[in-house]
Design a protein around this motif. Structure first.
Motif, short mmCIF file in Angstrom:
data_model
loop_
_atom_site.label_atom_id
_atom_site.label_comp_id
_atom_site.label_asym_id
_atom_site.label_seq_id
_atom_site.Cartn_x
_atom_site.Cartn_y
_atom_site.Cartn_z
N GLY A 75 1.16 -1.13 -0.03
CA GLY A 75 -0.12 0.38 -0.12
C GLY A 75 0.89 1.42 -0.49
N ALA A 76 2.27 0.64 0.54
CA ALA A 76 3.22 2.66 0.80
C ALA A 76 3.94 2.36 -1.19
CB ALA A 76 3.70 1.69 1.74
N HIS A 77 3.31 2.36 -1.38
CA HIS A 77 3.59 2.14 -3.34
C HIS A 77 4.17 3.47 -3.66
CE1 HIS A 77 4.16 0.09 -7.35
NE2 HIS A 77 5.33 0.49 -7.09
N ALA A 78 2.75 4.34 -3.71
CA ALA A 78 2.89 5.93 -3.41
C ALA A 78 1.87 6.53 -2.77
CB ALA A 78 2.07 6.22 -5.38
N VAL A 79 2.15 8.07 -2.78
CA VAL A 79 1.54 8.69 -1.83
C VAL A 79 0.22 8.53 -3.58
CG1 VAL A 79 0.11 10.57 -1.08
CG2 VAL A 79 2.58 9.77 -0.87
N PRO A 80 -1.10 8.51 -3.21
CA PRO A 80 -2.56 8.66 -4.14
C PRO A 80 -2.59 10.37 -4.76
CG PRO A 80 -3.32 7.65 -1.98
CD PRO A 80 -2.41 7.64 -2.21
N MET A 81 -3.64 10.31 -5.81
CA MET A 81 -3.22 12.50 -5.61
C MET A 81 -4.36 12.46 -4.86
SD MET A 81 -2.12 12.72 -7.88
CE MET A 81 -2.91 14.19 -8.84
N GLU A 82 -5.52 11.92 -4.31
CA GLU A 82 -6.16 12.41 -3.16
C GLU A 82 -5.56 12.63 -1.91
OE1 GLU A 82 -7.54 7.92 -2.88
OE2 GLU A 82 -6.63 9.20 -4.82
N TYR A 83 -4.18 12.48 -2.12
CA TYR A 83 -3.43 12.50 -0.87
C TYR A 83 -2.27 13.09 -0.76
CZ TYR A 83 -7.16 9.38 2.41
OH TYR A 83 -7.68 8.79 3.20
N ARG A 84 -2.04 14.15 -1.72
CA ARG A 84 -0.90 14.40 -2.40
C ARG A 84 -0.75 15.83 -1.18
NH1 ARG A 84 1.90 14.28 -7.39
NH2 ARG A 84 2.20 12.03 -7.61
N ASP A 85 -1.75 16.07 -0.70
CA ASP A 85 -1.64 17.36 0.44
C ASP A 85 -1.57 16.47 1.70
OD1 ASP A 85 -1.19 19.17 -2.23
OD2 ASP A 85 -3.69 19.56 -1.89
N HIS A 86 -1.97 15.90 2.14
CA HIS A 86 -2.42 15.80 3.39
C HIS A 86 -1.26 13.89 3.86
CE1 HIS A 86 -5.48 18.27 3.23
NE2 HIS A 86 -5.94 17.73 2.06
N ARG A 87 -0.59 13.73 3.09
CA ARG A 87 0.18 12.34 2.99
C ARG A 87 0.24 12.06 4.20
NH1 ARG A 87 4.96 12.19 0.11
NH2 ARG A 87 5.86 10.83 1.50
N GLN A 88 0.26 12.84 5.19
CA GLN A 88 0.87 12.11 6.28
C GLN A 88 -0.88 11.37 7.22
OE1 GLN A 88 3.24 12.67 8.96
NE2 GLN A 88 1.65 10.65 10.04
N ALA A 89 -1.54 11.83 6.73
CA ALA A 89 -2.86 11.20 6.93
C ALA A 89 -3.26 10.18 5.84
CB ALA A 89 -4.73 12.41 6.33
#
Length: 438
Positions: free
Chosen positions: A194-208
């Motif tokens: 699941g930690a392959h990339a940060v999905p687009m919907e979390y780009r501004d909330h990567r910690q979430a």
């Protein structure tokens, strides 16, 4: 090698005889390292006796015990050709939808992988297609790919998620792996990525998103028993060492083995050091790993999984320092890294060729890296990767005399017959229905 090694369990169902049997014996407790990777355990005129899905004896053909032979024992004559363990592929991204042929053309024109990823392509393009695909569609596509893997001699495959990047889509990918185990006679090792990339919907909330991985997705995967390992893409622009440590520490608490995509694209990330610190089973890629990190991995007992096909496809001009790894006593394995974006290879033999041509491994070292050491990289060393009594009967008969032919005839599939889980599963370039014909 004289005599035979035998587990007396009754008559053999199948005997493969008159082959140049490369047993790769002696490395089931610890992987082959350094000069040990040249010791292939050759029996020049040998046999392998099989009962059920297990090897029961291995030895010289003229000393085959009569006690193993019954009225229903079947024979497979290798005719002096090489008999080797089935290939183990310890790093693939096999379950996905969509194509990235357009991005491949972009890279040929000079756009970098990280530039494509930053623009919403790369992994994120495949995520969109995989999220939209039904479980049945993903299963059907992956099964076709696995059929080609089997024809090329791979009998054990690690399969990562990582193209869902949401709870339900990641679980969907791993459920596909569970379904695939019932469809073909291959052993599949599921890994949560699941930690392959940060999905687009979390780009501004990567910690979430990291919180989601740790608090929700990993527990859900563990609760369903869908994965044996957890992996993180620890790289600049993806997940930092601090984030990786948090994710994998939680995975370890939940009973999962640990893997890392480490030091692939830029220097000084410290993925190899982190793999050693966390006690990871393997760290993969390692093109830019530091000497200190590699030495730490060797001390910690981690396996270096090298993916020359990816470096070749990305045209990096740089490959992992395989020879230096061997000098440091670090066990080296090989894998295809099959995926839709940066390496579409499906053949471990082709990976062996690239490892010899581009990384300086000898054919013998490449074979050890593609079999017994690869088995160690996915925790299957007690089951497969070598031809020894008690192990699962996964073996190949080649149209050649040994590993030198695999490398010398690069690009040619020399796999003539595949025995997987004790049954003849492929012969003369075709899959046998149900893997039951002999």
């Amino acid at each position: 090698m004289a005599g035979s090694r035998e587990t007396p369990v009754g008559f053999a169902d199948l005997v493969v005889r008159h082959g140049r049997v490369f047993t790769l014996a002696g490395f089931s407790r610890k992987p082959a390292r350094g000069p040990g990777m040249e010791r292939l355990g050759l029996i020049d005129n040998g046999y392998v006796a099989i009962r059920g899905d297990r090897i029961v004896a291995v030895g010289e053909a003229d000393r085959l015990p009569a006690s193993l032979l019954g009225p229903e024992t079947q024979w497979l004559d290798a005719g002096g050709r090489a008999v080797i363990p089935g290939f183990v592929d310890p790093h693939t991204h096999l379950v996905y939808a969509g194509s990235r042929a357009g991005e491949f053309a972009q890279r040929l024109r000079g756009t970098s992988y990280l530039e494509i990823l930053a623009a919403g392509g790369g992994i994120l393009s495949t995520v969109a297609a995989t999220r939209a695909a039904a479980e049945e569609e993903l299963t059907e596509q992956a099964a076709r790919r696995l059929g080609r893997f089997l024809l090329a001699g791979t009998t054990t495959v690690e399969v990562k998620s990582g193209y869902g990047l949401s709870r339900e889509a990641e679980l969907k990918q791993l459920r596909v792996v569970r379904r695939l185990r019932q469809m073909l006679p291959l052993d599949l090792v599921p890994t949560f990525l699941g930690a392959h990339a940060v999905p687009m919907e979390y780009r501004d909330h990567r910690q979430a998103y990291v919180d989601l991985l740790v608090d929700d997705m990993l527990p859900a995967v563990a609760a369903e028993g869908l994965a044996e390992f957890a992996d993180v893409f620890c790289e600049e622009g993806v997940f930092s060492p601090t984030e990786t440590r948090r994710i994998l520490s939680r995975a370890r608490q939940l009973g999962l083995g640990l893997k890392l995509h480490a030091d692939e694209l830029v220097a000084a990330v410290g993925g190899a050091e982190l793999a050693a610190e966390l006690g990871a089973t393997s760290a993969d890629h390692l093109l830019y790993a530091s000497e200190e990190g590699l030495a730490a991995m060797a001390r910690a007992g981690a396996v270096a999984v090298l993916l020359p096909g990816t470096a070749f496809f990305l045209r990096t001009g740089r490959y992992a320092p395989a020879r230096r790894m061997l000098e440091l006593g670090l066990p080296v394995a090989l894998a295809t890294d099959h995926n839709p974006g940066t390496c579409t290879l499906e053949s471990m033999a082709e990976v062996m060729g690239l490892a010899a041509l581009e990384m300086g491994l000898t054919p013998a070292e490449a074979l050890a890296a593609a079999t017994i050491n690869a088995a160690h990289a996915v925790g299957r060393q007690a089951e497969t990767g070598s031809l020894e009594p008690g192990k699962r009967a996964d073996l190949l008969v080649l149209d050649g005399e040994g590993p030198e032919d695999i490398v010398y005839r690069f690009g040619t599939n020399l796999v003539d017959q595949v025995v997987a889980q004790g049954r003849l599963a492929a012969s003369a370039g075709r899959l046998l229905k149900g893997g039951t014909d002999r």
